[in-house]
Motif scaffolding. Structure first.
Motif, PDB file in Angstrom:
ATOM      1  N   PRO A 123       0.828  -1.213   0.000  1.00 42.26           N
ATOM      2  CA  PRO A 123       0.000   0.000   0.000  1.00 42.26           C
ATOM      3  C   PRO A 123       0.860   1.259   0.000  1.00 42.26           C
ATOM      4  O   PRO A 123       1.783   1.379   0.788  1.00 42.26           O
ATOM      5  CB  PRO A 123      -0.793  -0.111   1.308  1.00 42.26           C
ATOM      6  N   ASP A 124       0.529   2.216  -0.899  1.00 38.07           N
ATOM      7  CA  ASP A 124       1.307   3.462  -0.972  1.00 38.07           C
ATOM      8  C   ASP A 124       0.939   4.403   0.176  1.00 38.07           C
ATOM      9  O   ASP A 124       1.742   5.205   0.605  1.00 38.07           O
ATOM     10  CB  ASP A 124       1.048   4.169  -2.311  1.00 38.07           C
ATOM     11  N   LYS A 125      -0.327   4.315   0.626  1.00 40.46           N
ATOM     12  CA  LYS A 125      -0.766   5.182   1.731  1.00 40.46           C
ATOM     13  C   LYS A 125      -1.751   4.403   2.613  1.00 40.46           C
ATOM     14  O   LYS A 125      -2.192   3.312   2.215  1.00 40.46           O
ATOM     15  CB  LYS A 125      -1.362   6.480   1.199  1.00 40.46           C
ATOM     16  N   LEU A 126      -2.100   4.999   3.764  1.00 37.24           N
ATOM     17  CA  LEU A 126      -2.908   4.241   4.740  1.00 37.24           C
ATOM     18  C   LEU A 126      -4.260   3.795   4.187  1.00 37.24           C
ATOM     19  O   LEU A 126      -4.722   2.698   4.490  1.00 37.24           O
ATOM     20  CB  LEU A 126      -3.101   5.059   6.018  1.00 37.24           C
ATOM     21  N   ASP A 133      -4.903   2.754   1.382  1.00 39.99           N
ATOM     22  CA  ASP A 133      -4.739   1.606   0.474  1.00 39.99           C
ATOM     23  C   ASP A 133      -4.650   0.271   1.221  1.00 39.99           C
ATOM     24  O   ASP A 133      -4.725  -0.797   0.597  1.00 39.99           O
ATOM     25  CB  ASP A 133      -3.429   1.733  -0.337  1.00 39.99           C
ATOM     26  N   VAL A 134      -4.439   0.339   2.559  1.00 38.89           N
ATOM     27  CA  VAL A 134      -4.146  -0.902   3.285  1.00 38.89           C
ATOM     28  C   VAL A 134      -5.285  -1.920   3.162  1.00 38.89           C
ATOM     29  O   VAL A 134      -5.045  -3.095   2.848  1.00 38.89           O
ATOM     30  CB  VAL A 134      -3.800  -0.600   4.777  1.00 38.89           C
ATOM     31  N   GLY A 135      -6.538  -1.459   3.384  1.00 36.38           N
ATOM     32  CA  GLY A 135      -7.688  -2.372   3.313  1.00 36.38           C
ATOM     33  C   GLY A 135      -7.793  -3.056   1.948  1.00 36.38           C
ATOM     34  O   GLY A 135      -7.786  -4.287   1.857  1.00 36.38           O
ATOM     35  N   PRO A 136      -7.883  -2.257   0.843  1.00 37.96           N
ATOM     36  CA  PRO A 136      -7.980  -2.897  -0.480  1.00 37.96           C
ATOM     37  C   PRO A 136      -6.767  -3.765  -0.834  1.00 37.96           C
ATOM     38  O   PRO A 136      -6.911  -4.803  -1.473  1.00 37.96           O
ATOM     39  CB  PRO A 136      -8.090  -1.722  -1.457  1.00 37.96           C
ATOM     40  N   PHE A 137      -5.570  -3.364  -0.363  1.00 40.01           N
ATOM     41  CA  PHE A 137      -4.379  -4.192  -0.613  1.00 40.01           C
ATOM     42  C   PHE A 137      -4.529  -5.550   0.071  1.00 40.01           C
ATOM     43  O   PHE A 137      -4.285  -6.602  -0.532  1.00 40.01           O
ATOM     44  CB  PHE A 137      -3.123  -3.459  -0.102  1.00 40.01           C
ATOM     45  N   LEU A 138      -4.989  -5.530   1.341  1.00 40.60           N
ATOM     46  CA  LEU A 138      -5.155  -6.798   2.076  1.00 40.60           C
ATOM     47  C   LEU A 138      -6.239  -7.657   1.415  1.00 40.60           C
ATOM     48  O   LEU A 138      -6.120  -8.874   1.342  1.00 40.60           O
ATOM     49  CB  LEU A 138      -5.517  -6.538   3.542  1.00 40.60           C
ATOM     50  N   TYR A 139      -7.289  -7.000   0.921  1.00 33.31           N
ATOM     51  CA  TYR A 139      -8.363  -7.744   0.245  1.00 33.31           C
ATOM     52  C   TYR A 139      -7.802  -8.452  -0.996  1.00 33.31           C
ATOM     53  O   TYR A 139      -8.067  -9.633  -1.228  1.00 33.31           O
ATOM     54  CB  TYR A 139      -9.509  -6.789  -0.128  1.00 33.31           C
ATOM     55  N   GLY A 151       3.676   5.696   6.862  1.00 30.77           N
ATOM     56  CA  GLY A 151       2.329   5.766   6.290  1.00 30.77           C
ATOM     57  C   GLY A 151       2.135   4.989   4.999  1.00 30.77           C
ATOM     58  O   GLY A 151       1.107   5.112   4.346  1.00 30.77           O
ATOM     59  N   GLY A 152       3.110   4.189   4.619  1.00 32.11           N
ATOM     60  CA  GLY A 152       2.935   3.379   3.399  1.00 32.11           C
ATOM     61  C   GLY A 152       4.153   2.507   3.166  1.00 32.11           C
ATOM     62  O   GLY A 152       5.176   2.644   3.852  1.00 32.11           O
ATOM     63  N   SER A 153       4.021   1.599   2.199  1.00 36.80           N
ATOM     64  CA  SER A 153       5.129   0.689   1.900  1.00 36.80           C
ATOM     65  C   SER A 153       6.153   1.361   0.979  1.00 36.80           C
ATOM     66  O   SER A 153       5.770   2.036   0.017  1.00 36.80           O
ATOM     67  CB  SER A 153       4.567  -0.552   1.205  1.00 36.80           C
ATOM     68  N   HIS A 193      -0.499  -1.397  -7.044  1.00 35.96           N
ATOM     69  CA  HIS A 193       0.030  -0.707  -8.232  1.00 35.96           C
ATOM     70  C   HIS A 193       1.555  -0.657  -8.235  1.00 35.96           C
ATOM     71  O   HIS A 193       2.136  -0.505  -7.171  1.00 35.96           O
ATOM     72  CB  HIS A 193      -0.491   0.730  -8.284  1.00 35.96           C
ATOM     73  N   PRO A 194       2.194  -0.690  -9.371  1.00 36.40           N
ATOM     74  CA  PRO A 194       1.645  -0.953 -10.690  1.00 36.40           C
ATOM     75  C   PRO A 194       1.382  -2.464 -10.844  1.00 36.40           C
ATOM     76  O   PRO A 194       2.302  -3.266 -10.747  1.00 36.40           O
ATOM     77  CB  PRO A 194       2.770  -0.504 -11.631  1.00 36.40           C
ATOM     78  N   TYR A 195       0.117  -2.816 -11.042  1.00 34.88           N
ATOM     79  CA  TYR A 195      -0.261  -4.228 -11.158  1.00 34.88           C
ATOM     80  C   TYR A 195       0.443  -4.895 -12.348  1.00 34.88           C
ATOM     81  O   TYR A 195       0.806  -4.231 -13.325  1.00 34.88           O
ATOM     82  CB  TYR A 195      -1.773  -4.355 -11.371  1.00 34.88           C
ATOM     83  N   THR A 196       0.559  -6.211 -12.254  1.00 31.92           N
ATOM     84  CA  THR A 196       1.157  -7.002 -13.341  1.00 31.92           C
ATOM     85  C   THR A 196       0.409  -6.750 -14.654  1.00 31.92           C
ATOM     86  O   THR A 196       1.016  -6.639 -15.718  1.00 31.92           O
ATOM     87  CB  THR A 196       1.094  -8.504 -12.968  1.00 31.92           C
TER      88      THR A 196
END
Ligand SMILES: C=CC1=C(C)c2cc3[nH]c(cc4nc(cc5[nH]c(cc1n2)c(C)c5CCC(=O)O)C(CCC(=O)O)=C4C)c(C)c3C=C
Ligand SMILES: [Fe+2]
Length: 387
Positions: A14-17, A19-25, A66-68, A102-105
């Motif tokens: 996740p780039d920012k906080l 994004d964490v939920g959708p990234f984990l999903y 606040g992000g990866s 992002h950036p997705y495959t």
């Protein structure tokens, strides 16, 4: 040969906080990350686990700014690799394809099909193969290939895993030496290899070569380092209730502390960039556990990131792959012996091991459904909108 493309595969973060939920999903929606008996359960369960985990995970990402940092570092690795290949007389386009953010495959593939590339090298940024990492990305690529006739005409080769590559081993040895040399008596310091864990069933039931590759890799790094230090290997970042590869990092740290060890260098081994599990889990959580156990001099080797010896290793891998026969995506799982990607096994009637495993899983599912009902006050079918 004309222009080469290099597709760097990575996990994404996740780039920012927000994004964490959708990234984990996205992560938990992958059947190579959570293996369930029924496909239809994947998305509702992914949503449930992601929802329940988001707050804790966000708190961890807050600690590291606040992000990866994964996207930035992977792009820097790509730029450094492009420059190194250019110096070696090999012009190349570099593409970054992440599995869960992002950036997705898919975005990388869309870009590279527009560019005029003569040959593509697929290079996962995981030194060791696991069903849950490189395996998952290869499977996604296979699906994209099947859907796209333009891709089917593109010449490509895959590098399945590369933990034996001498330049990579050399870079790891240099990073360890940098830390050992900070101690007054470097030879007595314990070297603690901490690999990302996977559920034990991946290795024992699905034939994931990950554990064997990790073990061999630590041996090769120690040989390359050529120092007399004692060393141990443990597995970190366990998620969920099932058993993962052991020993767990926290237990191994406590045990070393109980033995009177005071000086330690932790070496993250299954990933080549700094990320949440180095910057937060090792540097904060495991450091605290070590301190409490009496290991007062705790240092960590940096991840390879853009270390010049490591970038040279990546360039060598790309150039070597161009001189060898092409390796197709479908050949990789055969090469890795009997790796069973999801779904794991062909059904056979009778009291087979497979039947036993499925009975266990169905019982677990019943148990999970009961827990969900107790927590939310609603049955699973209500929760996923079926009732
Ligand atoms: C070789 C490395 C990795 C393996 C093997 C791996 C397996 C694996 N991971 C999970 C669950 C999670 N992983 C998470 C983040 C994460 N995982 C890796 C690498 C491996 N995972 C990286 C590099 C990252 C971090 C990306 C970043 O943002 O910097 C997370 C999310 C973080 C958190 O909430 O703790 C989860 C969850 C499973 C279940 C699994 C094997 C089945
Ligand atoms: Fe992970």
């Amino acid at each position: 040969m004309g222009r080469v493309g290099v597709l760097l595969l990575n996990l994404g973060g996740p780039d920012k906080l927000e994004d964490v939920g959708p990234f984990l999903y996205n992560l938990f929606s992958d059947p190579e990350i959570i293996r369930l008996p029924f496909r239809w359960m994947q998305k509702p369960l992914a949503w449930l686990i992601a929802t329940r985990r988001t707050k804790t995970s966000q708190a961890n990402y807050k600690y590291i700014g606040g992000g990866s940092p994964l996207r930035r570092i992977t792009e820097e690795q790509g730029e450094a690799l492009k420059a190194q290949l250019g110096d070696l007389g090999k012009e190349a386009n570099i593409y970054v394809g992440m599995r869960y953010w992002h950036p997705y495959t898919e975005e990388a593939i869309a870009q590279l099909t527009q560019d005029n590339i003569d040959k593509l090298v697929i290079l996962p940024l995981y030194p060791q193969f696991s069903i849950s990492t490189s395996g998952s990305s290869f499977r996604l690529l296979e699906q994209l290939w099947q859907q796209n006739p333009k891709l089917q005409r593109l010449e490509y080769t895959v590098i399945p895993s590369w933990y034996k590559q001498p330049g990579y081993l050399q870079a790891m040895a240099e990073l360890i030496k940098e830390q050992l040399n900070q101690f007054p008596h470097p030879d007595g310091v314990h070297i603690f290899f901490s690999a990302h864990g996977v559920p034990k069933s991946y290795v024992e039931e699905a034939g994931d070569p990950y554990q064997q590759e990790i073990e061999e890799c630590t041996q090769l790094i120690m040989q390359t380092l050529n120092r007399p230090n004692p060393h141990v290997l443990a597995y970190q970042s366990r998620v969920g209730p099932v058993e993962w590869l052991q020993p767990y990092t926290e237990d191994a740290l406590k045990e070393l502390g109980a033995q009177g060890v005071k000086d330690l260098v932790v070496v993250p081994i299954s990933f080549v960039s700094e990320h949440i599990e180095t910057l937060q889990e090792i540097d904060i959580e495991y450091r605290e556990i070590a301190e409490e156990a009496g290991i007062h001099n705790f240092r960590r080797a940096a991840a390879p990131n853009t270390h010049p010896v490591f970038i040279q290793a990546l360039a060598d891998l790309v150039i070597d792959s161009l001189t060898k026969p092409n390796l197709k995506l479908s050949q990789v799982t055969q090469m890795k012996k009997k790796v069973k990607m999801y779904p794991q096994e062909r059904w056979e009637w009778g009291l087979t091991t497979s039947a036993e495993v499925w009975n266990g899983r169905i019982a677990m599912l019943g148990f999970i459904a009961l827990i969900i009902e107790l927590i939310t006050g609603q049955g699973l079918l209500h929760l996923i909108g079926l009732l």
